[in-house]
Scaffold this motif. Structure first.
Motif, PDB file in Angstrom:
ATOM      1  N   PRO A   1     -61.325 -80.371 -33.204  1.00 13.08           N
ATOM      2  CA  PRO A   1     -61.014 -81.797 -34.015  1.00 13.08           C
ATOM      3  C   PRO A   1     -62.119 -82.761 -33.362  1.00 13.08           C
ATOM      4  O   PRO A   1     -62.599 -82.560 -32.411  1.00 13.08           O
ATOM      5  CB  PRO A   1     -59.454 -81.965 -33.524  1.00 13.08           C
ATOM      6  CG  PRO A   1     -59.439 -81.289 -32.174  1.00 13.08           C
ATOM      7  CD  PRO A   1     -60.137 -79.917 -32.293  1.00 13.08           C
ATOM      8  N   ALA A   2     -62.013 -83.963 -33.915  1.00 14.62           N
ATOM      9  CA  ALA A   2     -62.682 -84.997 -33.694  1.00 14.62           C
ATOM     10  C   ALA A   2     -61.998 -85.547 -32.403  1.00 14.62           C
ATOM     11  O   ALA A   2     -60.814 -85.479 -32.351  1.00 14.62           O
ATOM     12  CB  ALA A   2     -62.888 -86.072 -34.807  1.00 14.62           C
TER      13      ALA A   2
ATOM     14  N   ALA B   1     -47.194 -76.695 -32.383  1.00 11.91           N
ATOM     15  CA  ALA B   1     -48.245 -76.296 -31.665  1.00 11.91           C
ATOM     16  C   ALA B   1     -48.871 -75.095 -32.561  1.00 11.91           C
ATOM     17  O   ALA B   1     -50.161 -75.274 -33.103  1.00 11.91           O
ATOM     18  CB  ALA B   1     -47.728 -75.617 -30.529  1.00 11.91           C
ATOM     19  N   ASP B   2     -48.170 -74.437 -33.747  1.00 13.97           N
ATOM     20  CA  ASP B   2     -48.707 -73.581 -34.508  1.00 13.97           C
ATOM     21  C   ASP B   2     -49.588 -74.421 -35.459  1.00 13.97           C
ATOM     22  O   ASP B   2     -50.676 -73.870 -36.024  1.00 13.97           O
ATOM     23  CB  ASP B   2     -47.764 -72.599 -35.105  1.00 13.97           C
ATOM     24  CG  ASP B   2     -46.650 -73.234 -35.937  1.00 13.97           C
ATOM     25  OD1 ASP B   2     -46.280 -74.239 -35.558  1.00 13.97           O
ATOM     26  OD2 ASP B   2     -46.102 -72.433 -36.447  1.00 13.97           O
ATOM     27  N   GLN B   3     -49.196 -75.323 -36.296  1.00 20.85           N
ATOM     28  CA  GLN B   3     -49.537 -76.267 -37.190  1.00 20.85           C
ATOM     29  C   GLN B   3     -50.938 -76.743 -36.660  1.00 20.85           C
ATOM     30  O   GLN B   3     -51.766 -77.062 -37.280  1.00 20.85           O
ATOM     31  CB  GLN B   3     -48.655 -77.209 -37.611  1.00 20.85           C
ATOM     32  CG  GLN B   3     -47.568 -76.499 -38.568  1.00 20.85           C
ATOM     33  CD  GLN B   3     -46.594 -77.595 -39.082  1.00 20.85           C
ATOM     34  OE1 GLN B   3     -47.255 -78.713 -39.482  1.00 20.85           O
ATOM     35  NE2 GLN B   3     -45.452 -77.156 -39.327  1.00 20.85           N
TER      36      GLN B   3
ATOM     37  N   ALA C   1     -54.823 -76.154 -37.999  1.00 20.20           N
ATOM     38  CA  ALA C   1     -55.539 -77.130 -38.499  1.00 20.20           C
ATOM     39  C   ALA C   1     -56.786 -77.468 -37.660  1.00 20.20           C
ATOM     40  O   ALA C   1     -58.081 -77.611 -38.366  1.00 20.20           O
ATOM     41  CB  ALA C   1     -54.790 -78.629 -38.324  1.00 20.20           C
ATOM     42  N   VAL C   2     -56.873 -77.027 -36.500  1.00 20.19           N
ATOM     43  CA  VAL C   2     -58.121 -76.940 -35.682  1.00 20.19           C
ATOM     44  C   VAL C   2     -58.848 -75.768 -36.327  1.00 20.19           C
ATOM     45  O   VAL C   2     -60.192 -75.936 -36.499  1.00 20.19           O
ATOM     46  CB  VAL C   2     -57.761 -76.771 -34.252  1.00 20.19           C
ATOM     47  CG1 VAL C   2     -58.980 -76.545 -33.328  1.00 20.19           C
ATOM     48  CG2 VAL C   2     -57.208 -77.862 -33.668  1.00 20.19           C
TER      49      VAL C   2
ATOM     50  N   PHE D   1     -59.366 -84.335 -39.164  1.00 22.81           N
ATOM     51  CA  PHE D   1     -58.698 -84.029 -38.173  1.00 22.81           C
ATOM     52  C   PHE D   1     -59.103 -84.356 -36.719  1.00 22.81           C
ATOM     53  O   PHE D   1     -59.986 -84.074 -36.379  1.00 22.81           O
ATOM     54  CB  PHE D   1     -58.138 -82.604 -37.993  1.00 22.81           C
ATOM     55  CG  PHE D   1     -56.981 -82.285 -37.396  1.00 22.81           C
ATOM     56  CD1 PHE D   1     -55.858 -82.820 -37.920  1.00 22.81           C
ATOM     57  CD2 PHE D   1     -57.004 -81.367 -36.259  1.00 22.81           C
ATOM     58  CE1 PHE D   1     -54.604 -82.306 -37.046  1.00 22.81           C
ATOM     59  CE2 PHE D   1     -56.036 -81.326 -35.358  1.00 22.81           C
ATOM     60  CZ  PHE D   1     -54.724 -81.706 -36.034  1.00 22.81           C
ATOM     61  N   THR D   2     -58.222 -85.320 -36.050  1.00 24.19           N
ATOM     62  CA  THR D   2     -58.787 -85.925 -34.737  1.00 24.19           C
ATOM     63  C   THR D   2     -57.755 -85.675 -33.756  1.00 24.19           C
ATOM     64  O   THR D   2     -56.414 -85.782 -34.108  1.00 24.19           O
ATOM     65  CB  THR D   2     -58.848 -87.628 -34.945  1.00 24.19           C
ATOM     66  OG1 THR D   2     -59.768 -87.739 -36.350  1.00 24.19           O
ATOM     67  CG2 THR D   2     -59.490 -88.128 -33.697  1.00 24.19           C
TER      68      THR D   2
END
Length: 250
Positions: free
Chosen positions: A211-212, A196-198, A202-203, A185-186
């Protein structure tokens, strides 16, 4: 890096698809700072213009070209403008989160066209002009391992990994190497299109809690683009902070 390799006395030329934003843009910068002449290919004309203007001001050797990676005649013309083709980085891609039951045929087809056919077209056009020592780097994704909410993307990126291995096998006799980078995840303009919530969810699953950055990925791409990687081919390297090891959730 490329400019310090004594076996290459001339400036090498690298093409980067999706080169005006995200991972592609970071890759363009790193390669140019390493001494490559870089041609950044992107379908967004304004982003290409701004990118070239910025790098020209920094006296970096960067050109821009506007094209859709699925447009073979356009890619052919762009690649043919250069006297030599040393590297092709296939970084262009699209992503639109949607659950399996919501994906239409057109959604699926377009994702495969850009993320898989686009890689094939760019890599093939470049390989036809490469001499021994040429390098092709594809950008897959950790998502190739599977996930929920983007089945079309998963399928396309898994295809990229398979295509990479097949190209490596066929181009091996010509001493052209082909490898893939599978980012985790970048933080890019593409992932920022997520709700925003997704994005936050993910973060939260990332091993380091963040994230990267595009540069985290681009530095690894630059290694595979360098002549020093000439003895590696057919490989996919996951650059995801260890998340693909498992044990952290979906």
């Amino acid at each position: 890096m490329p400019t310090t390799d004594s076996s290459f006395s001339e400036t090498q030329t690298a093409f980067v698809t999706g080169g005006a934003s995200g991972i592609g843009l970071a890759t363009v910068e790193i390669l140019a700072r390493s001494g490559f002449h870089v041609i950044a290919i992107d379908r967004n004309a304004e982003s290409v213009r701004q990118m070239v203007e910025h790098f020209t001001a920094e006296r970096l050797s960067v050109e821009g070209a506007v094209a859709d990676v699925c447009d073979r005649p356009a890619i052919n013309r762009i690649v043919a403008t250069q006297r030599r083709v040393d590297v092709m980085i296939c970084a262009a891609g699209i992503y639109a989160p949607r659950y399996f039951d919501e994906i239409t045929d057109e959604d699926f087809r377009r994702t495969l066209e850009v993320n898989l056919l686009g890689v094939f077209v760019a890599a093939q056009e470049a390989s036809r002009r490469m001499s021994a020592g040429g390098r092709i780097v594809t950008v897959s994704s950790r998502g190739a391992l599977g996930g929920k909410g983007f089945a079309d993307y998963v399928a396309s990126k898994a295809g990229v990994i398979g295509l990479t291995r097949a190209m490596a096998m066929e181009l091996r006799p010509r001493q052209i190497v082909v490898n893939s980078i599978a980012p985790g995840f970048t933080d890019t303009p593409m992932t920022r299109t997520m709700p925003a919530d997704q994005y936050a969810a993910a973060v939260a699953l990332e091993p380091g809690g963040a994230p990267a950055s595009p540069y985290d990925i681009a530095h690894v791409i630059a290694f595979f683009a360098s002549p020093t990687s000439r003895f590696i081919t057919g490989q996919t390297l996951f650059v995801d902070g260890g998340k693909s090891l498992g044990g952290l959730g979906i």
